[in-house]
Design an enzyme around this catalytic site. Structure first.
Site, PDB file in Angstrom:
ATOM      1  N   ILE A  59       0.827  -1.202   0.000  1.00  0.00           N
ATOM      2  CA  ILE A  59       0.000   0.000   0.000  1.00  0.00           C
ATOM      3  C   ILE A  59       0.865   1.257   0.000  1.00  0.00           C
ATOM      4  O   ILE A  59       0.564   2.235  -0.680  1.00  0.00           O
ATOM      5  CB  ILE A  59      -0.963  -0.009   1.204  1.00  0.00           C
ATOM      6  CG1 ILE A  59      -1.988  -1.139   1.048  1.00  0.00           C
ATOM      7  CG2 ILE A  59      -1.676   1.330   1.338  1.00  0.00           C
ATOM      8  CD1 ILE A  59      -2.866  -1.357   2.264  1.00  0.00           C
TER       9      ILE A  59
ATOM     10  N   ASP B 261      15.071   2.657   9.981  1.00  0.00           N
ATOM     11  CA  ASP B 261      14.327   1.693  10.788  1.00  0.00           C
ATOM     12  C   ASP B 261      13.445   2.487  11.741  1.00  0.00           C
ATOM     13  O   ASP B 261      13.930   3.081  12.716  1.00  0.00           O
ATOM     14  CB  ASP B 261      15.294   0.803  11.571  1.00  0.00           C
ATOM     15  CG  ASP B 261      14.577  -0.225  12.441  1.00  0.00           C
ATOM     16  OD1 ASP B 261      13.327  -0.201  12.504  1.00  0.00           O
ATOM     17  OD2 ASP B 261      15.262  -1.053  13.072  1.00  0.00           O
TER      18      ASP B 261
ATOM     19  N   ASN C  24       2.289   4.958   7.033  1.00  0.00           N
ATOM     20  CA  ASN C  24       1.815   3.677   6.519  1.00  0.00           C
ATOM     21  C   ASN C  24       2.568   2.480   7.091  1.00  0.00           C
ATOM     22  O   ASN C  24       2.038   1.374   7.147  1.00  0.00           O
ATOM     23  CB  ASN C  24       1.934   3.668   4.995  1.00  0.00           C
ATOM     24  CG  ASN C  24       1.767   2.279   4.421  1.00  0.00           C
ATOM     25  OD1 ASN C  24       0.669   1.746   4.323  1.00  0.00           O
ATOM     26  ND2 ASN C  24       2.892   1.665   4.026  1.00  0.00           N
TER      27      ASN C  24
ATOM     28  N   TYR D 195      -1.960  -6.045  17.291  1.00  0.00           N
ATOM     29  CA  TYR D 195      -2.145  -5.364  16.003  1.00  0.00           C
ATOM     30  C   TYR D 195      -3.524  -4.691  15.947  1.00  0.00           C
ATOM     31  O   TYR D 195      -3.633  -3.508  15.602  1.00  0.00           O
ATOM     32  CB  TYR D 195      -2.002  -6.369  14.864  1.00  0.00           C
ATOM     33  CG  TYR D 195      -2.289  -5.802  13.500  1.00  0.00           C
ATOM     34  CD1 TYR D 195      -1.343  -5.017  12.844  1.00  0.00           C
ATOM     35  CD2 TYR D 195      -3.506  -6.049  12.860  1.00  0.00           C
ATOM     36  CE1 TYR D 195      -1.603  -4.478  11.591  1.00  0.00           C
ATOM     37  CE2 TYR D 195      -3.768  -5.523  11.609  1.00  0.00           C
ATOM     38  CZ  TYR D 195      -2.819  -4.734  10.969  1.00  0.00           C
ATOM     39  OH  TYR D 195      -3.093  -4.199   9.729  1.00  0.00           O
TER      40      TYR D 195
ATOM     41  N   THR E 117      -0.654  -8.017  -0.353  1.00  0.00           N
ATOM     42  CA  THR E 117       0.615  -7.301  -0.370  1.00  0.00           C
ATOM     43  C   THR E 117       1.769  -8.103   0.215  1.00  0.00           C
ATOM     44  O   THR E 117       2.901  -7.623   0.253  1.00  0.00           O
ATOM     45  CB  THR E 117       0.502  -5.997   0.448  1.00  0.00           C
ATOM     46  OG1 THR E 117       0.221  -6.340   1.817  1.00  0.00           O
ATOM     47  CG2 THR E 117      -0.585  -5.089  -0.094  1.00  0.00           C
TER      48      THR E 117
END
Length: 271
Positions: free
Chosen positions: A21, A66, A93, A158, A193
């Site tokens: 994405i 990072d 993102n 998450y 993805t």
């Protein structure tokens, strides 16, 4: 409210731009004339994308970083300013997920996930928004997920992180009203993805858990995201099926929803 106008001394900072994405959002912004600053750990992938975008006449530069490293992350705004650029569009993102029950988790992996999915978003917004507000222009796109609308057993950290991003960005939008700066949350459903594979479950497992109608191509997600950003939308959920699923998840009692979500998650497939 629309995206700030593109200009030689302005840039769109896109994190997690090496693939998926993030790369497609960078391409979409470039198609609309915006110079982009591509950030991720993989310098080689970023350089390839920068070359692709540069061939179209759009300025694209690479900063390998990072984003779980707080010191490295803190240096990003200065590195961009050092190139004579100001960030008019911020796209948070970059993200990752772990897989499995919290009771069986690796604490270090869990903390890395929270650092990238949550702390980095807050950090970059806190560092970059003041300049946007002072200039009276800017747009922020924070990438969450349809997981933000429900609990997610098997990916508890998450899902909670994406809920945080959704709430945080909506609060930003309220704070930014009248400043010329907008804040939008992108909440995609399943996208092919490679994200799931990196988390630890196969595409086949993901397709078993999530109907084909819910899958949206990354390019389509990116177009919806940038269109929503340009229109100043609060939340963008690409795909009609995902919008319906998100709405249903929000009103379904958790006592009914949790058993269904747990049973259907790839993390518990063989239990």
């Amino acid at each position: 409210m629309s995206l700030p106008a593109a200009a030689p001394d302005r840039t769109a900072l896109v994190t997690g731009a090496s693939s998926g994405i993030g790369a497609e959002i960078a391409r979409e912004l470039a198609r609309r004339g915006h110079g982009v600053t591509l950030v991720a750990r993989s310098a080689a992938k970023l350089e390839a994308l920068a070359a692709e975008l540069g061939a179209t006449g759009v300025r694209a530069e690479v900063i390998a970083c990072d984003l779980t490293d707080r010191a490295a992350r803190a240096g990003l705004p200065g590195a961009i300013e050092g190139r004579g650029l100001v960030v008019d569009v911020l796209v948070n993102n970059a993200g990752l997920s772990t897989l499995g029950a919290v009771a069986e988790s690796d604490p270090e992996a869990e903390m890395d996930m929270v650092e990238l999915d949550v702390v980095a978003v807050v950090d970059l917004c806190s560092r970059i928004l003041p300049g946007m507000v002072a200039r009276g222009r800017g747009a922020v796109l924070n990438v969450a997920s349809t997981a933000a609308f429900q609990p997610l057993p098997g990916q508890a950290g998450y899902g909670a992180g994406k809920s945080f991003v959704l709430s945080y960005t909506q609060s930003l939008a309220g704070e930014l009203k009248g400043t010329g700066v907008s804040a939008t949350t992108l909440c995609p459903g399943p996208v092919d993805t490679g994200f799931g594979e990196r988390a630890g479950f196969s595409k086949a497992d993901a397709e078993d858990a999530l109907p084909k109608i819910m899958w949206v191509p990354a390019g389509e997600v990116a177009r919806a995201a940038v269109d929503g950003l340009d229109k100043g939308r609060l939340v963008v959920v690409p795909g009609a099926a995902n919008r319906v699923a998100a709405a249903v998840a929000q009103v379904t009692p958790r006592t009914l929803l949790l058993p269904v979500l747990t049973k259907g998650h790839p993390a518990f497939k063989n239990r």
